[in-house]
Design a protein around this motif. Structure first.
Motif, PDB file in Angstrom:
ATOM      1  N   VAL A  71       1.480  15.152  10.219  1.00 39.63           N
ATOM      2  CA  VAL A  71       1.579  14.132  11.262  1.00 39.63           C
ATOM      3  C   VAL A  71       1.155  12.764  10.731  1.00 39.63           C
ATOM      4  O   VAL A  71       1.744  11.732  11.074  1.00 39.63           O
ATOM      5  N   THR A  72       0.132  12.723   9.853  1.00 37.78           N
ATOM      6  CA  THR A  72      -0.287  11.430   9.307  1.00 37.78           C
ATOM      7  C   THR A  72       0.771  10.864   8.364  1.00 37.78           C
ATOM      8  O   THR A  72       1.052   9.660   8.403  1.00 37.78           O
ATOM      9  N   GLN A  73       1.390  11.706   7.559  1.00 37.58           N
ATOM     10  CA  GLN A  73       2.468  11.236   6.678  1.00 37.58           C
ATOM     11  C   GLN A  73       3.634  10.699   7.497  1.00 37.58           C
ATOM     12  O   GLN A  73       4.224   9.668   7.167  1.00 37.58           O
ATOM     13  N   MET A  74       3.955  11.410   8.567  1.00 43.98           N
ATOM     14  CA  MET A  74       5.051  10.971   9.438  1.00 43.98           C
ATOM     15  C   MET A  74       4.753   9.595  10.028  1.00 43.98           C
ATOM     16  O   MET A  74       5.610   8.704  10.037  1.00 43.98           O
ATOM     17  N   LEU A  75       3.541   9.399  10.485  1.00 44.65           N
ATOM     18  CA  LEU A  75       3.166   8.120  11.088  1.00 44.65           C
ATOM     19  C   LEU A  75       3.095   7.009  10.049  1.00 44.65           C
ATOM     20  O   LEU A  75       3.520   5.873  10.304  1.00 44.65           O
ATOM     21  N   VAL A  76       2.577   7.308   8.866  1.00 39.85           N
ATOM     22  CA  VAL A  76       2.487   6.298   7.805  1.00 39.85           C
ATOM     23  C   VAL A  76       3.889   5.850   7.387  1.00 39.85           C
ATOM     24  O   VAL A  76       4.139   4.652   7.175  1.00 39.85           O
TER      25      VAL A  76
ATOM     26  N   GLY B 291       5.144   3.264   9.429  1.00 41.54           N
ATOM     27  CA  GLY B 291       4.345   2.045   9.434  1.00 41.54           C
ATOM     28  C   GLY B 291       3.229   2.044  10.447  1.00 41.54           C
ATOM     29  O   GLY B 291       2.740   0.981  10.849  1.00 41.54           O
ATOM     30  N   GLN B 292       2.782   3.229  10.863  1.00 40.42           N
ATOM     31  CA  GLN B 292       1.739   3.332  11.886  1.00 40.42           C
ATOM     32  C   GLN B 292       0.448   3.894  11.279  1.00 40.42           C
ATOM     33  O   GLN B 292      -0.043   4.950  11.677  1.00 40.42           O
TER      34      GLN B 292
ATOM     35  N   ALA C 254      -2.158   6.752  12.679  1.00 38.53           N
ATOM     36  CA  ALA C 254      -2.457   7.949  11.883  1.00 38.53           C
ATOM     37  C   ALA C 254      -3.969   8.152  11.785  1.00 38.53           C
ATOM     38  O   ALA C 254      -4.468   9.281  11.888  1.00 38.53           O
ATOM     39  N   ARG C 255      -4.697   7.075  11.585  1.00 42.68           N
ATOM     40  CA  ARG C 255      -6.156   7.181  11.501  1.00 42.68           C
ATOM     41  C   ARG C 255      -6.747   7.670  12.823  1.00 42.68           C
ATOM     42  O   ARG C 255      -7.695   8.454  12.838  1.00 42.68           O
TER      43      ARG C 255
ATOM     44  N   SER D 122      -4.568   4.471  -0.694  1.00 41.68           N
ATOM     45  CA  SER D 122      -3.141   4.286  -1.003  1.00 41.68           C
ATOM     46  C   SER D 122      -2.629   2.965  -0.460  1.00 41.68           C
ATOM     47  O   SER D 122      -1.702   2.365  -1.017  1.00 41.68           O
ATOM     48  N   ASP D 123      -3.238   2.500   0.636  1.00 40.31           N
ATOM     49  CA  ASP D 123      -2.838   1.221   1.238  1.00 40.31           C
ATOM     50  C   ASP D 123      -3.661   0.059   0.693  1.00 40.31           C
ATOM     51  O   ASP D 123      -3.596  -1.047   1.221  1.00 40.31           O
TER      52      ASP D 123
END
Length: 607
Positions: free
Chosen positions: A382-387, A390-391, A395-396, A423-424
């Motif tokens: 789910v976090t990869q999907m949101l990242v 651009g979200q 994700a956090r 990573s960001d």
């Protein structure tokens, strides 16, 4: 007057007739048969449990006192009303108070019925102590010791069963050994094999003994021995299902899958309703990637047992692997409807929804994954999907909620969120996050290591060294921390001797790790020992075709004057990893011009 009130009245009145009246009252209850339907009250209560025990041992009957009779009556009424906790508690208490074999046996029967394994072991140990020559008591004790993981003690009881002329469940003993774990597990299994081998000469025709040995040989990976014993047993009875299962698994482990298939097909022709055989056959087909044939077998199983979650899950995964997404979705939805394997079903439904770009549905499914082996996979998905959308902050937020829902995964979730921030390039926020995580778990070597790597990206070598040395304080033999600190010192400072010492210590702990080999090569290069550097870096590159290792090896070859080999290596590595920054920077610094095309075999590098 209710039974319970009648009992109170009789017992409170007392007198010489109290016990007799109680027995008459119990006889009336028993004559109604109200306990027989529960499956564990088998003794005729009109005789009293002590009378039953006395009859077995040919001992005189000694009446119970009023308090004991009252407790036992309450237990029987509790059983009638499905208050099994009350029934078990009273029987267990009175078994120890009276030391009566019949009461202990009844307590054991109730405990087995309700699945109270500790109480079952307690009561059967007392029962076997009171009736040391009872075949039933000793057999029951041997099984309870298996359930308790006390396998060596169980073997001793099973040996007694054999001596008394009974059938000892050595196959159950062997199956219990499958639950052993840890470094000593195989040693304990082999010790059991030795014990069973010691009995085989005297009891050479005993099926359970031979089957137990076959199961244990399979567990320790001696598949040929398991196969030999299975064949001996099947010569006596070719339809013996447990033996066919062992032989089928052994053949599969020996990569003799054609024979395993033939065996199981033949067995299923004789016994088509046997789900265990068909399940094994289906799994062997899956292992061979015969997914269409495997699906057919699991569909038969599902028709035979439509509510079996294991079968539904197998069908769902097979259809998913065959890219039959609609069928897979249907099976996963069936699992949800059954209320079984819900976390697994939600995880895969999330993946299917994400594949169909139904992102809101995917997020909902992922959020429904509870504590399970799929929990972290769902959070990562789910976090990869949101990242990717651009979200990052969203994700956090998802990770923060997950930490509150599943505190047991707090460390892993801090690491996941920290990786997103690093990573960001949000290094300051990453450091703040790791600090929060370390407040809850100050000796987490994983969090310390991740923070050290964040310090490295910020060129804060002091912070990096502090965290890595803290890891080494907590875990003095942590080779990864030694290597990371040693490599950083070799690559970024002039503390080369200190770096060499750290890397050498790491290499002594894990000489097969390509990352440590790379560090050994690099520190030798920095010390000017080019031959040693080349040796270690070639070893690393042979095991792990990594761009950074290629950059290091190429630089050593260049420094030694073997520039053609260096060019060929750089060209080969850039072809495999065109986006590697360190590799491109090394090439630009050393060559600055076009590279030669890589030859088909770079013999100078791979020797």
């Amino acid at each position: 007057m209710t039974i319970l009130n009648a009992a109170k009245y009789i017992l409170l009145k007392g007198g010489r007739w109290a016990a007799l009246s109680f027995v008459v009252l119990l006889t009336g209850c028993a004559s109604q048969g109200f306990l027989s339907e529960n499956g564990f009250f088998n003794t005729k209560l009109g005789q009293s449990t002590r009378a039953v025990a006395a009859a077995e041992d040919d001992q005189p009957v000694i009446p119970f006192d009023a308090e004991t009779l009252y407790d036992l009556l309450v237990a029987e009424v509790g059983g009638h009303r499905k208050r099994y906790d009350l029934a078990l508690g009273n029987y267990l208490k009175q078994a120890h108070n009276t030391r009566d074999a019949g009461v202990a046996q009844r307590a054991y029967q109730i405990a087995v019925y309700v699945g109270a394994r500790q109480a079952a072991l307690d009561s059967v140990q007392l029962w076997s102590e009171l009736q040391p020559n009872s075949l039933e008591a000793i057999s029951s004790l041997s099984l309870e010791l298996v359930y308790a993981g006390q396998l060596e003690q169980s073997f001793q009881q099973m040996h007694k069963v054999l001596e008394l002329g009974g059938r000892a469940p050595f196959d159950m003993l062997a199956r219990g050994a499958s639950a052993l774990d840890g470094e000593a597990a195989d040693g304990r299994r082999r010790a059991l094999i030795d014990q069973l081998n010691g009995l085989q000469g005297q009891y050479s025709k005993n099926r359970e003994l031979m089957l137990g040995r076959a199961i244990l040989f399979h567990q320790v990976g001696d598949y040929e021995q398991a196969l030999t014993l299975s064949d001996k047993l099947l010569r006596k009875d070719r339809s013996d299902t447990p033996v066919i299962m062992i032989k089928g698994r052994a053949l599969s482990q020996l990569n003799r899958n054609d024979e395993a298939e033939k065996l199981l097909v033949s067995a299923l022709e004789r016994n088509s309703d046997n789900g265990r055989l068909r399940l094994l056959y289906g799994r062997i087909l899956v292992q061979q990637d015969k997914l269409v044939e495997a699906r057919a077998q699991f569909e038969i199983l599902q028709r035979q047992a439509p509510d079996d979650s294991d079968i539904l899950l197998s069908l769902a995964l097979i259809t998913l692997e065959n890219n039959m997404d609609q069928d897979a979705e249907l099976y996963f939805q069936q699992l949800l409807a059954l209320g079984q394997r819900s976390s697994t079903a939600n995880y895969y439904l999330g993946r299917l929804s994400e594949k169909q770009e139904k992102y809101q549905a995917a997020r909902s499914y992922y959020a429904s994954v509870g504590p399970s082996k799929e929990f972290m996979a769902a959070q990562i998905a789910v976090t990869q999907m949101l990242v990717e959308q651009g979200q990052l902050e969203e994700a956090r937020g998802v990770i923060d909620k997950a930490r509150k829902r599943n505190p047991a995964k707090m460390e892993a979730l801090f690491l996941l969120e920290g990786e997103l921030l690093v990573s960001d390039h949000q290094f300051e926020k990453a450091l703040e996050l790791f600090e929060r995580g370390l407040k809850t778990n100050p000796e987490s070597t994983n969090l310390l290591y991740s923070r050290a790597m964040a310090f490295e990206k910020m060129d804060d070598l002091g912070g990096l060294e502090k965290d890595l040395r803290e890891i080494l304080r907590i875990e003095p033999d942590n080779a990864a921390a030694m290597n990371a600190l040693g490599y950083t010192l070799a690559d970024r400072t002039d503390r080369l001797k200190e770096a060499e010492t750290l890397i050498s210590q790491a290499f002594a702990l894990n000489s097969e790790d390509p990352a440590i080999m790379d560090s050994m090569g690099w520190v030798q290069f920095r010390l000017g020992n080019y031959e040693q550097a080349e040796k270690y870096l070639k070893m690393a590159y042979e095991r792990f075709k990594d761009a950074e290792v290629a950059a290091h090896l190429g630089e050593v070859l260049w420094a030694k004057g073997d520039r053609e080999a260096a060019r060929q290596l750089f060209a080969e590595a850039l072809n495999d990893s065109p986006d590697s920054v360190i590799l491109q920077e090394t090439v630009d610094r050393l060559i600055g011009g076009p590279l030669a095309e890589p030859s088909e075999t770079v013999s100078t590098i791979r020797k």
